[in-house]
Design a protein around this motif. Structure first.
Motif, PDB file in Angstrom:
ATOM      1  N   LEU A  73       2.968  -0.707   2.160  1.00 26.97           N
ATOM      2  CA  LEU A  73       3.897  -0.749   1.027  1.00 26.97           C
ATOM      3  C   LEU A  73       3.190  -1.144  -0.263  1.00 26.97           C
ATOM      4  O   LEU A  73       3.448  -0.579  -1.328  1.00 26.97           O
ATOM      5  CB  LEU A  73       5.042  -1.732   1.318  1.00 26.97           C
ATOM      6  CG  LEU A  73       6.076  -1.263   2.313  1.00 26.97           C
ATOM      7  CD1 LEU A  73       6.991  -2.419   2.721  1.00 26.97           C
ATOM      8  CD2 LEU A  73       6.895  -0.113   1.741  1.00 26.97           C
ATOM      9  N   TYR A  74       2.295  -2.104  -0.175  1.00 30.81           N
ATOM     10  CA  TYR A  74       1.538  -2.534  -1.349  1.00 30.81           C
ATOM     11  C   TYR A  74       0.701  -1.376  -1.896  1.00 30.81           C
ATOM     12  O   TYR A  74       0.703  -1.105  -3.097  1.00 30.81           O
ATOM     13  CB  TYR A  74       0.649  -3.725  -0.977  1.00 30.81           C
ATOM     14  CG  TYR A  74      -0.122  -4.268  -2.146  1.00 30.81           C
ATOM     15  CD1 TYR A  74       0.481  -5.154  -3.024  1.00 30.81           C
ATOM     16  CD2 TYR A  74      -1.444  -3.909  -2.377  1.00 30.81           C
ATOM     17  CE1 TYR A  74      -0.213  -5.665  -4.108  1.00 30.81           C
ATOM     18  CE2 TYR A  74      -2.141  -4.410  -3.454  1.00 30.81           C
ATOM     19  CZ  TYR A  74      -1.527  -5.298  -4.310  1.00 30.81           C
ATOM     20  OH  TYR A  74      -2.217  -5.797  -5.379  1.00 30.81           O
ATOM     21  N   MET A  75       0.003  -0.686  -1.006  1.00 29.79           N
ATOM     22  CA  MET A  75      -0.844   0.433  -1.447  1.00 29.79           C
ATOM     23  C   MET A  75       0.001   1.563  -2.021  1.00 29.79           C
ATOM     24  O   MET A  75      -0.405   2.222  -2.972  1.00 29.79           O
ATOM     25  CB  MET A  75      -1.714   0.936  -0.294  1.00 29.79           C
ATOM     26  CG  MET A  75      -2.766  -0.069   0.151  1.00 29.79           C
ATOM     27  SD  MET A  75      -3.820  -0.675  -1.181  1.00 29.79           S
ATOM     28  CE  MET A  75      -4.709   0.807  -1.587  1.00 29.79           C
ATOM     29  N   GLN A  76       1.183   1.789  -1.459  1.00 31.93           N
ATOM     30  CA  GLN A  76       2.078   2.797  -2.032  1.00 31.93           C
ATOM     31  C   GLN A  76       2.459   2.407  -3.452  1.00 31.93           C
ATOM     32  O   GLN A  76       2.511   3.252  -4.343  1.00 31.93           O
ATOM     33  CB  GLN A  76       3.336   2.967  -1.175  1.00 31.93           C
ATOM     34  CG  GLN A  76       3.106   3.717   0.105  1.00 31.93           C
ATOM     35  CD  GLN A  76       2.553   5.113  -0.121  1.00 31.93           C
ATOM     36  OE1 GLN A  76       1.455   5.411   0.303  1.00 31.93           O
ATOM     37  NE2 GLN A  76       3.290   5.956  -0.766  1.00 31.93           N
ATOM     38  N   GLY A  77       2.733   1.139  -3.673  1.00 27.88           N
ATOM     39  CA  GLY A  77       3.058   0.658  -5.015  1.00 27.88           C
ATOM     40  C   GLY A  77       1.904   0.849  -5.981  1.00 27.88           C
ATOM     41  O   GLY A  77       2.094   1.255  -7.131  1.00 27.88           O
ATOM     42  N   VAL A  78       0.694   0.562  -5.519  1.00 29.59           N
ATOM     43  CA  VAL A  78      -0.493   0.762  -6.359  1.00 29.59           C
ATOM     44  C   VAL A  78      -0.649   2.240  -6.693  1.00 29.59           C
ATOM     45  O   VAL A  78      -0.872   2.617  -7.848  1.00 29.59           O
ATOM     46  CB  VAL A  78      -1.772   0.228  -5.657  1.00 29.59           C
ATOM     47  CG1 VAL A  78      -3.018   0.668  -6.376  1.00 29.59           C
ATOM     48  CG2 VAL A  78      -1.710  -1.294  -5.559  1.00 29.59           C
ATOM     49  N   GLN A  79      -0.528   3.095  -5.684  1.00 26.34           N
ATOM     50  CA  GLN A  79      -0.668   4.532  -5.917  1.00 26.34           C
ATOM     51  C   GLN A  79       0.414   5.045  -6.865  1.00 26.34           C
ATOM     52  O   GLN A  79       0.133   5.850  -7.764  1.00 26.34           O
ATOM     53  CB  GLN A  79      -0.618   5.294  -4.598  1.00 26.34           C
ATOM     54  CG  GLN A  79      -1.854   5.087  -3.752  1.00 26.34           C
ATOM     55  CD  GLN A  79      -1.761   5.781  -2.402  1.00 26.34           C
ATOM     56  OE1 GLN A  79      -0.774   6.430  -2.089  1.00 26.34           O
ATOM     57  NE2 GLN A  79      -2.789   5.621  -1.598  1.00 26.34           N
ATOM     58  N   ASP A  80       1.644   4.581  -6.681  1.00 25.71           N
ATOM     59  CA  ASP A  80       2.721   4.987  -7.579  1.00 25.71           C
ATOM     60  C   ASP A  80       2.414   4.549  -9.010  1.00 25.71           C
ATOM     61  O   ASP A  80       2.629   5.306  -9.959  1.00 25.71           O
ATOM     62  CB  ASP A  80       4.062   4.405  -7.128  1.00 25.71           C
ATOM     63  CG  ASP A  80       4.582   5.029  -5.850  1.00 25.71           C
ATOM     64  OD1 ASP A  80       4.031   6.065  -5.415  1.00 25.71           O
ATOM     65  OD2 ASP A  80       5.538   4.473  -5.278  1.00 25.71           O
ATOM     66  N   GLY A  81       1.939   3.316  -9.148  1.00 30.86           N
ATOM     67  CA  GLY A  81       1.590   2.816 -10.478  1.00 30.86           C
ATOM     68  C   GLY A  81       0.504   3.651 -11.136  1.00 30.86           C
ATOM     69  O   GLY A  81       0.583   3.983 -12.326  1.00 30.86           O
TER      70      GLY A  81
END
Length: 98
Positions: A73-81
């Motif tokens: 989930l954290y990496m998805q947030g980073v990628q989305d950002g």
């Protein structure tokens, strides 16, 4: 995320670990930690050694699963950002303003 340099992934991992530790210390979780500790004590006092080994393995696997989910989930947030910010930084409007 093979296309990211190792130093970047290491920095994200450190940030994730720091954020996870901070999240664990949130005041709202204090009653949850107390209840879990009480349940843990009750189980450990009532269970035989074989069951304790099984419960320990189950707990380790559950924690591992939760860590994988949180990291994903954290990496998805980073990628989305990055997907949101990168085009903005490379737009002509942004370059003209700076």
């Amino acid at each position: 995320m093979e296309h990211w340099p190792n130093w970047f992934l290491d920095a994200l991992k450190l940030r994730f670990d720091t954020s996870a530790l901070t999240a664990q210390k949130q005041y709202a979780l204090f009653p949850v930690h107390q209840k879990l500790a009480a349940l843990n004590d009750a189980i450990r006092h009532r269970a035989d050694d074989g069951l304790l080994v099984l419960l320990s393995e189950w707990e380790d696997m559950l924690n591992h699963k939760h860590n994988i989910e949180k990291e994903w989930l954290y990496m998805q947030g980073v990628q989305d950002g990055i997907r949101i910010i990168y085009p903005a930084l490379h737009s002509s409007d942004y370059r003209l303003a700076h």
